[in-house]
Design a protein around this motif. Structure first.
Motif, PDB file in Angstrom:
ATOM      1  N   SER A   1       0.817  -1.221   0.000  1.00 45.34           N
ATOM      2  CA  SER A   1       0.000   0.000   0.000  1.00 45.34           C
ATOM      3  C   SER A   1       0.845   1.264   0.000  1.00 45.34           C
ATOM      4  N   PHE A   2       2.149   1.145   0.373  1.00 43.86           N
ATOM      5  CA  PHE A   2       3.037   2.302   0.301  1.00 43.86           C
ATOM      6  C   PHE A   2       3.280   2.728  -1.142  1.00 43.86           C
ATOM      7  N   LEU A   3       2.980   1.847  -2.096  1.00 35.05           N
ATOM      8  CA  LEU A   3       3.124   2.176  -3.511  1.00 35.05           C
ATOM      9  C   LEU A   3       1.785   2.547  -4.138  1.00 35.05           C
ATOM     10  N   THR A   4       0.752   1.756  -3.885  1.00 35.29           N
ATOM     11  CA  THR A   4      -0.523   1.965  -4.571  1.00 35.29           C
ATOM     12  C   THR A   4      -1.216   3.258  -4.157  1.00 35.29           C
ATOM     13  N   PHE A   5      -1.263   3.531  -2.866  1.00 29.70           N
ATOM     14  CA  PHE A   5      -1.975   4.716  -2.395  1.00 29.70           C
ATOM     15  C   PHE A   5      -1.322   6.010  -2.873  1.00 29.70           C
ATOM     16  N   PRO A   6      -0.001   6.204  -2.668  1.00 28.09           N
ATOM     17  CA  PRO A   6       0.612   7.439  -3.174  1.00 28.09           C
ATOM     18  C   PRO A   6       0.518   7.579  -4.688  1.00 28.09           C
ATOM     19  N   ALA A   7       0.634   6.463  -5.419  1.00 28.01           N
ATOM     20  CA  ALA A   7       0.556   6.541  -6.879  1.00 28.01           C
ATOM     21  C   ALA A   7      -0.797   7.083  -7.321  1.00 28.01           C
ATOM     22  N   LEU A   8      -1.846   6.654  -6.675  1.00 20.08           N
ATOM     23  CA  LEU A   8      -3.191   7.153  -7.004  1.00 20.08           C
ATOM     24  C   LEU A   8      -3.310   8.645  -6.686  1.00 20.08           C
ATOM     25  N   ILE A   9      -2.757   9.054  -5.544  1.00 15.23           N
ATOM     26  CA  ILE A   9      -2.785  10.471  -5.182  1.00 15.23           C
ATOM     27  C   ILE A   9      -2.033  11.310  -6.220  1.00 15.23           C
ATOM     28  N   PHE A  10      -0.857  10.842  -6.617  1.00 15.19           N
ATOM     29  CA  PHE A  10      -0.019  11.604  -7.543  1.00 15.19           C
ATOM     30  C   PHE A  10      -0.618  11.696  -8.942  1.00 15.19           C
ATOM     31  N   THR A  11      -1.520  10.770  -9.273  1.00 10.53           N
ATOM     32  CA  THR A  11      -2.174  10.845 -10.582  1.00 10.53           C
ATOM     33  C   THR A  11      -3.491  11.616 -10.520  1.00 10.53           C
ATOM     34  N   GLY A  12      -3.762  12.247  -9.385  1.00 10.58           N
ATOM     35  CA  GLY A  12      -4.909  13.139  -9.293  1.00 10.58           C
ATOM     36  C   GLY A  12      -6.161  12.561  -8.685  1.00 10.58           C
ATOM     37  N   VAL A  13      -6.104  11.347  -8.154  1.00 11.81           N
ATOM     38  CA  VAL A  13      -7.287  10.750  -7.517  1.00 11.81           C
ATOM     39  C   VAL A  13      -7.427  11.338  -6.114  1.00 11.81           C
ATOM     40  N   PRO A  14      -8.616  11.811  -5.720  1.00  8.27           N
ATOM     41  CA  PRO A  14      -8.810  12.381  -4.383  1.00  8.27           C
ATOM     42  C   PRO A  14      -8.432  11.377  -3.292  1.00  8.27           C
ATOM     43  N   PRO A  15      -7.927  11.859  -2.138  1.00  2.90           N
ATOM     44  CA  PRO A  15      -7.390  10.960  -1.106  1.00  2.90           C
ATOM     45  C   PRO A  15      -8.325   9.842  -0.651  1.00  2.90           C
TER      46      PRO A  15
ATOM     47  N   SER B   1      -7.056  14.269   4.407  1.00  3.14           N
ATOM     48  CA  SER B   1      -5.781  14.693   3.812  1.00  3.14           C
ATOM     49  C   SER B   1      -4.765  15.053   4.885  1.00  3.14           C
ATOM     50  N   GLY B   2      -5.241  15.643   5.986  1.00  4.50           N
ATOM     51  CA  GLY B   2      -4.347  15.985   7.085  1.00  4.50           C
ATOM     52  C   GLY B   2      -3.914  14.780   7.894  1.00  4.50           C
ATOM     53  N   ILE B   3      -4.750  13.738   7.910  1.00  3.18           N
ATOM     54  CA  ILE B   3      -4.439  12.531   8.680  1.00  3.18           C
ATOM     55  C   ILE B   3      -3.487  11.621   7.921  1.00  3.18           C
ATOM     56  N   VAL B   4      -3.539  11.660   6.591  1.00  3.57           N
ATOM     57  CA  VAL B   4      -2.785  10.716   5.753  1.00  3.57           C
ATOM     58  C   VAL B   4      -1.305  10.611   6.125  1.00  3.57           C
ATOM     59  N   PRO B   5      -0.570  11.728   6.281  1.00 11.81           N
ATOM     60  CA  PRO B   5       0.854  11.576   6.617  1.00 11.81           C
ATOM     61  C   PRO B   5       1.074  10.823   7.923  1.00 11.81           C
ATOM     62  N   TRP B   6       0.193  11.060   8.897  1.00 11.22           N
ATOM     63  CA  TRP B   6       0.330  10.369  10.181  1.00 11.22           C
ATOM     64  C   TRP B   6       0.004   8.886  10.048  1.00 11.22           C
ATOM     65  N   LEU B   7      -0.976   8.565   9.215  1.00 13.41           N
ATOM     66  CA  LEU B   7      -1.290   7.154   8.965  1.00 13.41           C
ATOM     67  C   LEU B   7      -0.113   6.458   8.278  1.00 13.41           C
TER      68      LEU B   7
ATOM     69  N   THR C   1       5.961   9.303   3.435  1.00 11.57           N
ATOM     70  CA  THR C   1       5.519  10.062   4.611  1.00 11.57           C
ATOM     71  C   THR C   1       6.024  11.488   4.538  1.00 11.57           C
ATOM     72  N   ALA C   2       7.315  11.650   4.211  1.00 12.29           N
ATOM     73  CA  ALA C   2       7.904  12.987   4.093  1.00 12.29           C
ATOM     74  C   ALA C   2       7.220  13.807   3.004  1.00 12.29           C
ATOM     75  N   VAL C   3       6.943  13.177   1.881  1.00  8.11           N
ATOM     76  CA  VAL C   3       6.285  13.858   0.768  1.00  8.11           C
ATOM     77  C   VAL C   3       4.897  14.351   1.182  1.00  8.11           C
ATOM     78  N   PHE C   4       4.145  13.507   1.874  1.00 10.50           N
ATOM     79  CA  PHE C   4       2.791  13.890   2.251  1.00 10.50           C
ATOM     80  C   PHE C   4       2.792  14.930   3.367  1.00 10.50           C
ATOM     81  N   PHE C   5       3.782  14.900   4.251  1.00 11.20           N
ATOM     82  CA  PHE C   5       3.891  15.982   5.237  1.00 11.20           C
ATOM     83  C   PHE C   5       4.233  17.297   4.537  1.00 11.20           C
ATOM     84  N   ALA C   6       5.097  17.225   3.527  1.00 10.53           N
ATOM     85  CA  ALA C   6       5.463  18.432   2.783  1.00 10.53           C
ATOM     86  C   ALA C   6       4.248  19.012   2.056  1.00 10.53           C
TER      87      ALA C   6
END
Length: 255
Positions: free
Chosen positions: A28-42, A103-109, A247-252
């Motif tokens: 899930s460390f690959l699938t979830f961020p990939a979807l976010i980066f392609t514009g899918v809402p969190p 969106s604010g919780i995602v980095p902590w998750l 995690t760093a990317v999503f906190f940024a």
């Protein structure tokens, strides 16, 4: 062109996730961020990511069919019922979470899941060392803990397997194959029920999800073969690095 690039990125991420899940977990460390980066809402990305990796649970469960058949049927049905309820509850909790809040919780998750993954072997050793001293006379506390883990799994899948393995070990189960069998069965149940809730709610990005399901299944098939040749410790280290980077990317992104 962008659409084709996005589909290619998602397919590669899902294939990698299938390989990782077959060897060490953490797909899930690959699938979830990939979807976010392609514009899918969190929230849709989280639901679609759960759909993408869900087929892998079936194969993992079938691999422990003998261990499951040796367990009391009443126990299996009770725990599957708990996980079904928890998976749906977690999915519904996700669906009613405001998008900006999630969106604010995602980095902590992601951070929690990464730390959990990194500490997984230590947690398993600690749980096994305390298993004999644990009171296993009644199932009530274990069922409550299982429900809490299932709700987490329905809400956010990262680190679910580690939590389930730790729970069963602390509850007194010393047979590793049985722990893995129960982990896989209950992950299958809560994952598929939570995905069903996402489908009914219309929270799945189907085009992306179907591409990722096919790619993740192929990755899982090949990963099972590669697992005999790839050193699991190096794969685990790679997953931890990926988790920390994501995690760093999503906190940024919060700034």
């Amino acid at each position: 062109m962008d659409s084709l690039l996005h589909i290619g990125l998602l397919a590669i991420a899902a294939f990698g996730a299938g390989v990782l899940n077959a060897i060490a977990g953490g797909g899930s460390f690959l699938t979830f961020p990939a979807l976010i980066f392609t514009g899918v809402p969190p929230i849709v990305a989280n639901a679609t990511s759960a759909l993408a990796v869900s087929p892998g649970y079936l194969g993992s469960t079938l691999g422990f069919k003998a261990e499951l058949q040796a367990l009391p049927e009443r126990r299996l049905w009770r725990e599957m019922g708990i996980c079904a309820a928890g998976g749906v509850a977690g999915a519904l909790l996700l669906l009613v979470t405001p998008a900006h809040l999630f969106s604010g919780i995602v980095p902590w998750l992601l951070l929690f899941a990464t730390v959990l993954f990194a500490a997984g072997p230590s947690i398993a050793r600690w749980a096994r060392s305390h298993a004999q001293a644990t009171d296993t006379g009644g199932p009530s506390w274990r069922d409550v803990a299982l429900l809490a883990v299932a709700i987490y799994g329905g809400y956010f899948n990262g680190g679910l397997g580690i939590l389930l393995m730790a729970l069963y070990s602390v509850a007194g189960e010393t047979r590793l194959n049985v722990v893995n069998a129960l982990k896989n069965l209950n992950s299958l149940v809560l994952s598929w029920l939570s995905v069903a809730a996402f489908v009914i709610a219309g929270a799945i990005a189907w085009r992306e999800g179907m591409v990722m399901m096919v790619a993740a299944t192929a990755g899982g098939f090949l990963g099972a073969r590669w697992s005999k040749r790839l050193p699991a410790q190096w794969v685990r280290l790679g997953v931890i690095v990926i988790g920390l980077v994501m995690t760093a990317v999503f906190f940024a992104r919060l700034d």
